[in-house]
Design a protein around this motif. Sequence first.
Motif, PDB file in Angstrom:
ATOM      1  N   ARG A  10       0.943  -1.278  -0.052  1.00  0.00           N
ATOM      2  CA  ARG A  10       0.000  -0.164  -0.101  1.00  0.00           C
ATOM      3  C   ARG A  10       0.769   1.281  -0.058  1.00  0.00           C
ATOM      4  NH1 ARG A  10       0.041   2.181   5.115  1.00  0.00           N
ATOM      5  NH2 ARG A  10       0.370   0.863   6.700  1.00  0.00           N
ATOM      6  N   THR A  11       2.119   1.200   0.524  1.00  0.00           N
ATOM      7  CA  THR A  11       2.908   2.560   0.313  1.00  0.00           C
ATOM      8  C   THR A  11       3.649   2.495  -0.923  1.00  0.00           C
ATOM      9  OG1 THR A  11       4.654   1.325   1.569  1.00  0.00           O
ATOM     10  CG2 THR A  11       3.283   2.244   3.082  1.00  0.00           C
ATOM     11  N   ARG A  12       3.675   1.533  -1.877  1.00  0.00           N
ATOM     12  CA  ARG A  12       4.424   1.417  -3.132  1.00  0.00           C
ATOM     13  C   ARG A  12       3.458   1.862  -4.207  1.00  0.00           C
ATOM     14  NH1 ARG A  12       6.503  -3.461  -4.162  1.00  0.00           N
ATOM     15  NH2 ARG A  12       5.212  -4.446  -2.615  1.00  0.00           N
ATOM     16  N   ALA A  13       2.314   1.781  -4.064  1.00  0.00           N
ATOM     17  CA  ALA A  13       1.514   2.102  -5.032  1.00  0.00           C
ATOM     18  C   ALA A  13       1.562   3.455  -5.666  1.00  0.00           C
ATOM     19  CB  ALA A  13      -0.102   1.889  -4.956  1.00  0.00           C
ATOM     20  N   ARG A  14       1.656   3.555  -7.064  1.00  0.00           N
ATOM     21  CA  ARG A  14       2.072   4.875  -7.666  1.00  0.00           C
ATOM     22  C   ARG A  14       1.110   5.026  -8.908  1.00  0.00           C
ATOM     23  NH1 ARG A  14       3.664   5.430  -3.475  1.00  0.00           N
ATOM     24  NH2 ARG A  14       5.943   6.345  -2.672  1.00  0.00           N
ATOM     25  N   LEU A  15       0.532   6.098  -9.343  1.00  0.00           N
ATOM     26  CA  LEU A  15      -0.127   6.243 -10.469  1.00  0.00           C
ATOM     27  C   LEU A  15       0.167   7.666 -11.037  1.00  0.00           C
ATOM     28  CD1 LEU A  15      -1.927   5.776 -13.059  1.00  0.00           C
ATOM     29  CD2 LEU A  15      -3.832   6.556 -11.331  1.00  0.00           C
ATOM     30  N   TYR A  16       0.900   8.056 -11.657  1.00  0.00           N
ATOM     31  CA  TYR A  16       1.176   9.479 -12.394  1.00  0.00           C
ATOM     32  C   TYR A  16       0.320   9.646 -13.421  1.00  0.00           C
ATOM     33  CZ  TYR A  16       4.936   9.131  -9.092  1.00  0.00           C
ATOM     34  OH  TYR A  16       5.686   9.287  -7.996  1.00  0.00           O
ATOM     35  N   ALA A  17      -0.344  10.676 -13.668  1.00  0.00           N
ATOM     36  CA  ALA A  17      -1.232  10.783 -14.935  1.00  0.00           C
ATOM     37  C   ALA A  17      -1.350  12.244 -15.169  1.00  0.00           C
ATOM     38  CB  ALA A  17      -2.781  10.381 -14.648  1.00  0.00           C
ATOM     39  N   THR A  18      -1.693  12.839 -16.270  1.00  0.00           N
ATOM     40  CA  THR A  18      -1.954  13.993 -16.672  1.00  0.00           C
ATOM     41  C   THR A  18      -3.334  14.112 -17.180  1.00  0.00           C
ATOM     42  OG1 THR A  18      -1.131  15.934 -17.994  1.00  0.00           O
ATOM     43  CG2 THR A  18      -0.933  13.816 -19.257  1.00  0.00           C
ATOM     44  N   THR A  19      -4.174  15.308 -16.698  1.00  0.00           N
ATOM     45  CA  THR A  19      -5.377  15.389 -17.526  1.00  0.00           C
ATOM     46  C   THR A  19      -5.715  17.107 -17.617  1.00  0.00           C
ATOM     47  OG1 THR A  19      -7.696  14.927 -17.123  1.00  0.00           O
ATOM     48  CG2 THR A  19      -6.406  15.384 -15.098  1.00  0.00           C
ATOM     49  N   ASN A  20      -6.793  17.210 -18.419  1.00  0.00           N
ATOM     50  CA  ASN A  20      -7.128  18.578 -18.835  1.00  0.00           C
ATOM     51  C   ASN A  20      -8.666  18.522 -18.698  1.00  0.00           C
ATOM     52  OD1 ASN A  20      -7.317  21.220 -19.300  1.00  0.00           O
ATOM     53  ND2 ASN A  20      -6.700  20.917 -21.475  1.00  0.00           N
ATOM     54  N   PRO A  21      -9.270  18.492 -17.605  1.00  0.00           N
ATOM     55  CA  PRO A  21     -10.920  18.307 -17.576  1.00  0.00           C
ATOM     56  C   PRO A  21     -11.434  19.477 -18.275  1.00  0.00           C
ATOM     57  CG  PRO A  21      -9.930  17.924 -15.450  1.00  0.00           C
ATOM     58  CD  PRO A  21      -8.733  18.289 -16.067  1.00  0.00           C
ATOM     59  N   ASP A  22     -12.481  19.192 -19.164  1.00  0.00           N
ATOM     60  CA  ASP A  22     -13.048  19.900 -20.048  1.00  0.00           C
ATOM     61  C   ASP A  22     -14.075  20.875 -19.341  1.00  0.00           C
ATOM     62  OD1 ASP A  22     -14.842  18.027 -19.584  1.00  0.00           O
ATOM     63  OD2 ASP A  22     -15.740  17.758 -21.651  1.00  0.00           O
TER      64      ASP A  22
END
Length: 65
Positions: A10-22
Amino acid sequence: MDAATRPPLRTRARLYATTNPDSPRHWLKVGYLDRAGELHLRAWHFRLADNPSLSAEYVADLTAE
């Protein structure tokens, strides 16, 4: 690193994302980004001008649209 010294999953989970909500009501913004503190998430906000590889002219052209 072996299983004995590895941090819990649980301390190693990563998600890197980029977004531009409309829209300010976009489900991702409302459900996650606006609730980052409550959900123990980290969110960073960047603008076009923050990107040093973009020329000032290019940024100006995009922001003029």
